[in-house]
Design a protein around this motif. Sequence first.
Motif, short mmCIF file in Angstrom:
data_model
loop_
_atom_site.label_atom_id
_atom_site.label_comp_id
_atom_site.label_asym_id
_atom_site.label_seq_id
_atom_site.Cartn_x
_atom_site.Cartn_y
_atom_site.Cartn_z
N THR A 91 27.60 17.54 -11.05
CA THR A 91 26.78 18.26 -10.08
C THR A 91 25.32 18.24 -10.51
O THR A 91 24.98 18.61 -11.63
CB THR A 91 27.26 19.71 -9.96
N ALA A 92 24.46 17.76 -9.61
CA ALA A 92 23.04 17.62 -9.92
C ALA A 92 22.30 17.10 -8.70
O ALA A 92 22.94 16.68 -7.71
CB ALA A 92 22.83 16.65 -11.08
N THR A 93 20.99 17.12 -8.80
CA THR A 93 20.18 16.40 -7.83
C THR A 93 19.98 15.00 -8.39
O THR A 93 19.57 14.84 -9.55
CB THR A 93 18.82 17.07 -7.61
N TYR A 94 20.25 14.01 -7.58
CA TYR A 94 20.16 12.61 -8.02
C TYR A 94 18.90 11.98 -7.44
O TYR A 94 18.63 12.09 -6.24
CB TYR A 94 21.40 11.85 -7.57
N TYR A 95 18.16 11.32 -8.32
CA TYR A 95 16.89 10.71 -7.94
C TYR A 95 16.94 9.20 -8.14
O TYR A 95 17.43 8.71 -9.16
CB TYR A 95 15.75 11.26 -8.80
N LYS A 106 14.40 4.55 -19.37
CA LYS A 106 14.62 5.94 -19.79
C LYS A 106 13.31 6.62 -20.16
O LYS A 106 13.23 7.84 -20.13
CB LYS A 106 15.57 5.97 -21.00
N TYR A 107 12.31 5.85 -20.54
CA TYR A 107 11.06 6.42 -21.04
C TYR A 107 9.89 6.23 -20.08
O TYR A 107 8.88 6.92 -20.20
CB TYR A 107 10.70 5.77 -22.38
N SER A 108 10.04 5.32 -19.16
CA SER A 108 8.93 4.99 -18.27
C SER A 108 9.46 4.62 -16.91
O SER A 108 10.22 3.66 -16.77
CB SER A 108 8.12 3.83 -18.86
N GLN A 109 9.03 5.39 -15.92
CA GLN A 109 9.43 5.13 -14.54
C GLN A 109 8.19 5.05 -13.66
O GLN A 109 7.15 5.57 -14.02
CB GLN A 109 10.37 6.21 -14.01
N GLY A 110 8.37 4.42 -12.51
CA GLY A 110 7.26 4.32 -11.58
C GLY A 110 7.41 5.35 -10.48
O GLY A 110 7.14 6.53 -10.65
N SER A 111 7.92 4.90 -9.34
CA SER A 111 8.08 5.80 -8.20
C SER A 111 9.39 6.59 -8.32
O SER A 111 10.37 6.11 -8.90
CB SER A 111 8.10 4.99 -6.91
N TRP A 112 9.36 7.79 -7.74
CA TRP A 112 10.54 8.65 -7.66
C TRP A 112 10.77 9.02 -6.21
O TRP A 112 9.83 9.26 -5.45
CB TRP A 112 10.32 9.93 -8.46
N GLY A 113 12.05 9.13 -5.85
CA GLY A 113 12.39 9.67 -4.55
C GLY A 113 12.42 11.18 -4.60
O GLY A 113 12.16 11.79 -5.65
N GLN A 114 12.73 11.80 -3.47
CA GLN A 114 12.77 13.26 -3.38
C GLN A 114 14.08 13.83 -3.89
O GLN A 114 14.16 15.04 -4.16
CB GLN A 114 12.55 13.70 -1.93
N GLY A 115 15.10 13.01 -4.01
CA GLY A 115 16.36 13.47 -4.54
C GLY A 115 17.38 13.81 -3.47
O GLY A 115 17.03 14.16 -2.34
N THR A 116 18.64 13.71 -3.84
CA THR A 116 19.74 14.11 -2.96
C THR A 116 20.74 14.91 -3.79
O THR A 116 21.04 14.55 -4.93
CB THR A 116 20.39 12.88 -2.30
N GLN A 117 21.22 16.00 -3.23
CA GLN A 117 22.08 16.92 -3.97
C GLN A 117 23.53 16.46 -3.94
O GLN A 117 24.07 16.14 -2.87
CB GLN A 117 21.97 18.33 -3.39
N VAL A 118 24.14 16.45 -5.11
CA VAL A 118 25.56 16.18 -5.24
C VAL A 118 26.20 17.40 -5.88
O VAL A 118 25.77 17.84 -6.96
CB VAL A 118 25.82 14.94 -6.12
#
Length: 122
Positions: A91-95, A106-118
């Motif tokens: 259970t979490a918000t998945y991005y 794991k250490y460097s990301q670019g764009s992120w989405g808003q997330g979806t709840q599971v």
Amino acid sequence: QVQLEESGGGLVQAGGSLRLSCLASGRTSSTYVMGWFRQAPGKAREFVAAISQSGGATSYADSVKGRYTISRDNAKKTVYLQMNSLKPQDTATYYCVTALAIATIKYSQGSWGQGTQVTVSS
């Protein structure tokens, strides 16, 4: 900048399955490694899975290995996360994220989405 939109989250019983989708906008989205992170209430965001630009290489967190499968369809600019044998601790918000390399996602990301709840009920 790539814009990301996740979908497919919801409520499922333990042992069930869900498939998340992440639609990327922008002409260059296929040039990025794509991945999934998740964040449970009161916990830090954690890496879940990543897939290379071609889809030929993948990486998974130990906690989901063997249960989750990441895939991508570059023609549809979409990345998927098939989640099977779900547990309440999933259970979490998945991005959805973009990155330059699997080795460093794991250490460097670019764009992120808003997330979806599971939410996985016991």
